[in-house]
Design an enzyme around this catalytic site. Sequence first.
Site, PDB file in Angstrom:
ATOM      1  N   HIS A 156      32.756   3.469  44.859  1.00 25.90           N
ATOM      2  CA  HIS A 156      31.586   4.098  44.233  1.00 25.90           C
ATOM      3  C   HIS A 156      30.391   3.922  45.185  1.00 25.90           C
ATOM      4  O   HIS A 156      29.436   3.214  44.880  1.00 25.90           O
ATOM      5  CB  HIS A 156      31.319   3.465  42.857  1.00 25.90           C
ATOM      6  N   TYR A 346      25.848  16.298  34.977  1.00 22.92           N
ATOM      7  CA  TYR A 346      24.511  15.961  34.468  1.00 22.92           C
ATOM      8  C   TYR A 346      23.644  17.172  34.173  1.00 22.92           C
ATOM      9  O   TYR A 346      22.766  17.101  33.326  1.00 22.92           O
ATOM     10  CB  TYR A 346      23.787  15.059  35.472  1.00 22.92           C
TER      11      TYR A 346
END
Length: 459
Positions: A156, A346
Amino acid sequence: MKKVLCIFSSFWSPVILLHVLLGGSLELCTGQNENGFSRNCFPPNFIFGAGSSAYQVEGAAYEDGKTPSIWDTFTHAGKMPDKSNGDIAADQYHRYKVNVKLMADTGLDIYRFSISWSRIIPNGRGPINPKGLEYYNNLINELTIHGIEPHVTLFHYDLPRTLEDEYKGWLSRKIVKDFIAYADVCFKEFGDRVTTWTTINEANVFVLGSYQMRYNPPQRCSLPFGARNCTSGNSTTEPYIAAHNILLAHASTARLYKNKYQDKQHGVIGINLMTYGINLLTNSIEDIAATRRANEFYVGWFADPLFFGDYPESMKRNVGSRLPSFTPYEAKLVRVSCDFLGVNHYGMLNIKDNPESLKIQQRDFNLDMAALQIADWSSPGVVLPDFPGTPSGLQRDLEYIKQVYRNPPIYIHENGQTSSRAARDTSINDTSRVAYLKGYIEGVLDALRNGSNTKGYFT
Ligand SMILES: *[C@@H]1O[C@H](CO)[C@@H](O)[C@H](O)[C@H]1NC(C)=O
Ligand SMILES: *[C@@H]1O[C@H](CO)[C@@H](O)[C@H](O)[C@H]1NC(C)=O
Ligand SMILES: *[C@@H]1O[C@H](CO)[C@@H](O)[C@H](O)[C@H]1NC(C)=O
Ligand SMILES: *[C@@H]1O[C@H](CO)[C@@H](O)[C@H](O)[C@H]1NC(C)=O
């Protein structure tokens, strides 16, 4: 409700909202309750969870043998707009028991987190750090005791600094071997309890943010491209090289998992991409083609190799020799490497055709795509201007993946709305975020009802 909410840190408020939205009704799924849906509108095996990343929650950035990642270097150079860093973050490294208790009290079923590579293998390759293994074993055991299933991401964004210094990280083919070795340690040590693995988080965003725009470490770009001063890098070539190495590292790691662990551990492995709810600005033939191209550049860049074994034709045509190619062996390796696709979402992008850009000699990703993009990350999904019958960009993306990639299993790994610190700290009446989550969860439900193979939703 207010009293209960106050005892939780603001970190958990999206999770609580999720439960308020979903848990309110035990009625049959008639669509008649206040939210228009309830938990039992979803298939019984559909999962709801919450997610985090190592650098954002762990803290203990220099403790117990962990060495710096490229994110430690970046924040300590004062590169965050607010000059913040993750030295302490949510202090999860020390407070994991408290946090897992909060998760259990909240009723969370699944927790997604990432492993810090340089905590497990401080030099990026070679000796393993027992303290690093101990922390993740403790966290996983604590989750298991509380009946919370771990979903784990291997990368990540927080590459060990040593590998960036030594061979420029993802720009070198050498990363493939080191990533496999790191993943092997994780499968061997944690795979008896972790059965859902994601190799790379937001591969597309990582590559563009780090090698084209210079938003994120290692902050590479070349003039006239990039959102900040370009000192090293090459925006016309490096994003494509890094993406290619990410695909090969993912695929080789998936092959390792499938050959060595899957039979014993009965788990699944996939990758994660951001999707953009690509939206038309006009109905002209040119804009419709530009919209298709934008999906191919943003999602097809990774998903086409993963599902079909090669890059999209539009990319091969526009990027030309700057786009690396797969040997027949690599094409086959990449094509069979995803048990599921992770999706982060998003907001949406409006797209308009921009044919002039292909006349420019030195082109970056945006010019290669030949499309103008107008971002709208702030609006709740429910109020976005949309195609008729598709209430959110996420629903549109799920439909797109269903139709183009023959309906693979999907986890929506990230979705949510930021709110200002003031709102987080003082306001429980977080109506805008309620509207956002409601809009997106409704979109997921509509996609499921229309046949999408989506298996879970994480806030
Ligand atoms: C770019 O570099 C110049 C000169 O070093 C500096 O003044 C300016 O603040 C930098 N801009 C950004 C966005 O970093
Ligand atoms: C980027 O790489 C290409 C291909 O090697 C080269 O033609 C170009 O000059 C490079 N750009 C910069 C800014 O170094
Ligand atoms: C929350 O905010 C909404 C919109 O501003 C308002 O209509 C509602 O009455 C508020 N609820 C409470 C409990 O304050
Ligand atoms: C539902 O699925 C069908 C068949 O895949 C597709 O043609 C249609 O556009 C989808 N509807 C919506 C609203 O996405």
